[in-house]
Design a protein around this motif. Structure first.
Motif, PDB file in Angstrom:
ATOM      1  N   ALA A 286      42.791 -12.330  18.435  1.00 43.45           N
ATOM      2  CA  ALA A 286      42.945 -10.920  17.886  1.00 43.45           C
ATOM      3  C   ALA A 286      42.511 -10.098  19.097  1.00 43.45           C
ATOM      4  N   GLN A 287      41.463 -10.608  19.783  1.00 49.33           N
ATOM      5  CA  GLN A 287      41.395  -9.833  21.413  1.00 49.33           C
ATOM      6  C   GLN A 287      42.479  -9.621  22.212  1.00 49.33           C
ATOM      7  N   ARG A 288      43.095 -10.811  22.277  1.00 52.27           N
ATOM      8  CA  ARG A 288      44.241 -10.848  23.231  1.00 52.27           C
ATOM      9  C   ARG A 288      45.567 -10.026  22.863  1.00 52.27           C
ATOM     10  N   LEU A 289      45.637 -10.106  21.435  1.00 48.77           N
ATOM     11  CA  LEU A 289      46.651  -9.368  20.890  1.00 48.77           C
ATOM     12  C   LEU A 289      46.336  -7.808  21.130  1.00 48.77           C
ATOM     13  N   GLY A 290      45.096  -7.401  20.774  1.00 49.85           N
ATOM     14  CA  GLY A 290      44.712  -6.245  21.122  1.00 49.85           C
ATOM     15  C   GLY A 290      44.885  -5.631  22.739  1.00 49.85           C
ATOM     16  N   GLN A 296      44.769  -5.526  15.821  1.00 53.33           N
ATOM     17  CA  GLN A 296      43.814  -6.893  15.983  1.00 53.33           C
ATOM     18  C   GLN A 296      43.299  -7.137  14.531  1.00 53.33           C
ATOM     19  N   ASP A 297      43.568  -6.496  13.625  1.00 52.27           N
ATOM     20  CA  ASP A 297      43.270  -7.065  12.105  1.00 52.27           C
ATOM     21  C   ASP A 297      44.382  -7.536  11.515  1.00 52.27           C
ATOM     22  N   ILE A 298      44.464  -8.857  12.143  1.00 50.87           N
ATOM     23  CA  ILE A 298      45.643  -9.781  11.646  1.00 50.87           C
ATOM     24  C   ILE A 298      45.473 -10.175  10.203  1.00 50.87           C
TER      25      ILE A 298
END
Length: 762
Positions: A286-290, A296-298
């Motif tokens: 989530a952090q890396r996608l952000g 981040q709310d996968i």
């Protein structure tokens, strides 16, 4: 002009659709070609995407969703744009040391290739085999078990069943908590959930301290009869959290609140075993996608075929074990319903495994438990029983990486060992030294060495040939004969398992459509269908990444269960209704949290029932509630409805019923589902002239017993209405569809390749 739900990206006003132009009434430019500003000088976020439409000059507001499926060999990514109906995909090798690395690399490539801006991505959905592999390979946390005094060895005793009756040296699957990492606590509830011995918190904390000092980082708490009352487990949880705030704790009353001590304990232990890994991985992802500007709310795909929020997956990663294959079945059902087909066999073959699911009336079969980490891959009872709701899948044979070899009896065998993606098949050129199913497909002409995985992976055809020349010489056969033998064995193994799986459910496979997905499904479906007598095969668009696509069309879903003994003939209906109402409240919470994108909520009731005296249960659908009545006639009607719900399903499944035997319901189950508020509608497929083949190459077919000069088409060049007789190949970036000499193929208006087999004898 028609309004639909949503907000304009520029000014927040209600969205308006005018033809194919999307935006609010003020923000849609009066002259789309001019690209002028909207109200008050605010530029509408509609942008030019001519490649997404067959006609030029269309203004749309993009609304992308990305699905990510991490498999044992490949990581698949699919992006869909709800505004235009656009779909694009990418297949990339899984990075086992850091699975998120392939995800991030793949997303970056996908967005760059197709001009997707991070701000236009509104949803990310994920499925992974990471946690399943952690159980198989024993790469989870150092886990301890806290059980009631006298019950710590339940995980070793099991259920006293042998998966091989004649093996005197049989070994059960080893417990995730070795004996020195188990502790027993004083305190006891009876079968009604009443306390008969008070819980000794001080003694329990002393045992927990010993486990923590021994290196335990995750603790499973599974006390006797916690399915009837959670009071002792909750008190322990609170005390442990205060004394050891960094210790991960899993309670059986949260994870598997149903009877059967061994199964409840193994499920709780498995969740505890992967809990720290799941927390770290999902938080990092989530952090890396952000950091890429993505949400981040996968959303996570669960084994039951539904979606849940990331927070639920962090606390209950056990629910994700079969998430990827479940998404494949969802995708197959979605595509076939568009063809008007509701009864199908969803056949998903990837690089590591192949699986099959029976789908009836558009709904995949559901089971309320499965086995993980089997000691013998196809031996039921050799693994850990996991009590979760899951799409009912069977593993039916090899994947593309399965290794071919000569066994001790000098017979040709395929699997169960797999080359996976590291080192992979010999043709990958990554160090593989034994021929695989993928090597056989390449040698026989079914695959193009320069276009495998869309050209992202160059294959070495000479290496594949060398491997089968060596194997063929061991068997006294040519390289081509050995390669065909591998493919025939794979097809027969899968067909045999499919016949049994369908027959056990009282069905005839000849009455179903075979839907082929995964990178290997369309390659092998023709051979498998002929062996089981299926006359129609459906290959959806981009079938090689079907599981990743299934993530994006799935419903949100939650399942809850609890043990509750109820006899329809005499039980208290008010108590039954209250129990179901509590379950439905638990189900509704996580789904209502997703109400911005999913709804309305639909609740269904199920139960495990049995005739009194039987030792095994049958899951049945129950009438919708509430079970309330105003007079004796109403009460009688509800009791009869509950009784008949079980008896009818028992009669359907077994063909007979014991006379004059009362029934009881022992486990109550509640399911909640919410469909996407904005369903995906692919861009319409346009008719086109029949193209010339992209190329021709020699391909081996069983019917001819020789290599045949075969036309090869690219799927993206085909238009609606395309029809041709085999033999031919249809290539796309993620798979190749084989149309044999005994079949015809057409491309439907929905974009599916529909293959009709004219004769089905193997």
């Amino acid at each position: 002009m028609a309004s639909r739900a949503g907000d304009c990206g520029a000014c927040g006003a209600a969205t308006v659709f005018l033809g194919n132009r999307r935006g609010c009434g003020d923000c849609i430019p009066a002259n789309p070609a001019a690209g002028g500003p909207g109200r008050a000088g605010v530029s509408c976020r509609a942008f030019w995407k001519p490649s997404c439409f067959p006609h030029q000059g269309v203004w749309i507001l993009s609304h992308w969703a990305i699905g990510i499926d991490i498999g044992g060999t490949f990581t698949d990514l699919v992006a869909i744009d709800h505004a235009s109906g656009c779909q694009c995909s990418l297949k990339i090798l899984t990075t086992h040391e850091d699975p998120a690395a392939a995800v991030l690399d793949g997303i970056a490539q996908l967005m760059a290739r197709h001009g997707i801006a991070a701000a236009e991505v509104h949803r990310v959905v994920h499925a992974t085999t990471l946690f399943t592999n952690a159980l198989i390979e024993r790469r989870g946390a150092r886990t301890g078990l806290l059980a009631t005094r006298g019950f710590g060895d339940i995980v070793d005793m099991g259920n006293e069943r042998k998966y091989n009756l004649y093996d005197l040296q049989i070994e059960r699957v080893a417990s995730l908590a070795p004996r020195d990492l188990r502790a027993e606590v004083d305190g006891r509830l009876n079968a009604a959930g009443q306390e008969i011995e008070p819980l000794d918190i001080a003694q329990a904390l002393a045992e927990v301290r010993r486990l923590v000092e021994a290196g335990v980082e995750s603790l499973a708490v599974c006390l006797l009869h916690a399915y009837r009352s959670d009071v002792h487990e909750r008190r322990l949880q609170a005390a442990i959290a205060e004394a050891h705030p960094d210790l991960a704790v899993t309670l059986s009353c949260d994870t598997a609140p149903v009877i059967r001590e061994y199964e409840r304990m193994t499920t709780t232990l498995a969740n505890a075993y992967i809990l720290p890994m799941a927390g770290r991985y999902l938080a990092s992802l989530a952090q890396r996608l952000g950091a890429l500007g993505l949400p981040q709310d996968i959303l996570m795909m669960l084994s039951n075929g539904g979606l849940a929020h990331l927070d639920h997956a962090r606390s209950h990663p056990i629910a994700l074990l079969e998430s990827g294959p479940a998404a494949g079945a969802i995708s197959a059902a979605w595509h076939c319903l568009r063809e008007g087909q509701g009864d199908l066999l969803a056949f998903d073959m990837g690089g590591t495994t192949a699986k099959l699911c029976l789908v009836e009336h558009g709904q995949p079969s559901v089971a309320f438990g499965f086995e993980a980490a089997r000691r013998e891959r196809f031996a039921e009872g050799s693994g850990m029983p996991i009590n979760i709701t899951a799409i009912d899948l069977i593993e039916i044979g090899a994947g593309g990486g399965s290794i071919a070899h000569r066994d001790a009896l000098e017979l040709l065998k395929v699997g169960p060992r797999s080359a996976g993606s590291e080192p992979g098949p010999m043709a990958y050129g990554r160090g593989g030294e034994e021929p695989t199913v993928t090597d056989a497909n390449l040698l026989l002409g079914y695959l193009d060495a320069g276009y495998f995985a869309g050209g992202t992976l160059q294959m070495d055809a000479d290496a594949a040939r060398r491997g089968f020349e060596t194997l063929g010489s061991q068997l006294g056969r040519s390289a081509a004969e050995a390669a065909w033998g591998v493919l025939d064995i794979v097809a027969e193994n899968m067909a045999a398992a499919a016949r049994v799986h369908v027959a056990e459910r009282g069905r005839d496979p000849r009455n179903f459509v075979l839907v082929a997905t995964g990178g290997g499904g369309p390659l092998h479906a023709y051979s498998v269908a002929r062996k089981i007598g299926v006359s129609t095969i459906v290959c959806p668009p981009e079938a090689g990444v079907a599981s990743a696509f299934g993530l994006l069309v799935a419903t949100a879903r939650a399942d809850r269960s609890r043990t509750f003994s109820f006899q329809p003939a005499s039980g208290d209906l008010a108590v039954l209704e209250r129990s179901f109402a509590e379950l439905e409240h638990e189900v509704s919470g996580p789904l209502l949290a997703l109400s911005a994108n999913f709804g309305p909520l639909r609740l269904r009731r199920r139960a495990d029932g049995r005739f009194i005296g039987q030792g095994f249960n049958l899951a049945v659908d129950l009438p919708d509630g509430p079970y309330r009545f105003d007079d004796p006639a109403g009460e009688t009607a509800w009791r009869a409805a509950l009784d008949q719900a079980f008896r009818q399903e028992y009669q359907r499944k077994f063909g007979r019923m014991p006379p004059d035997v009362a029934i009881e319901l022992v486990n109550l189950r509640s399911t909640g589902e919410a469909v996407p508020l904005r369903p995906f509608e692919p861009a319409a497929l346009q008719p086109a002239a029949v193209p010339e083949p992209r190329s021709r190459r020699s391909v081996f077919f069983r019917e001819t017993g020789a290599f045949v000069d075969t036309p090869v088409f690219r799927r993206e060049q085909l238009g609606s209405g395309f029809e041709a007789h085999g033999p031919l190949l249809i290539e796309e970036s993620s798979t190749t569809t084989v149309v044999g000499p005994a079949a015809r193929v057409r491309l439907s208006a929905q974009g599916n390749l529909v293959i009709s087999i004219e004769e089905t004898a193997a």
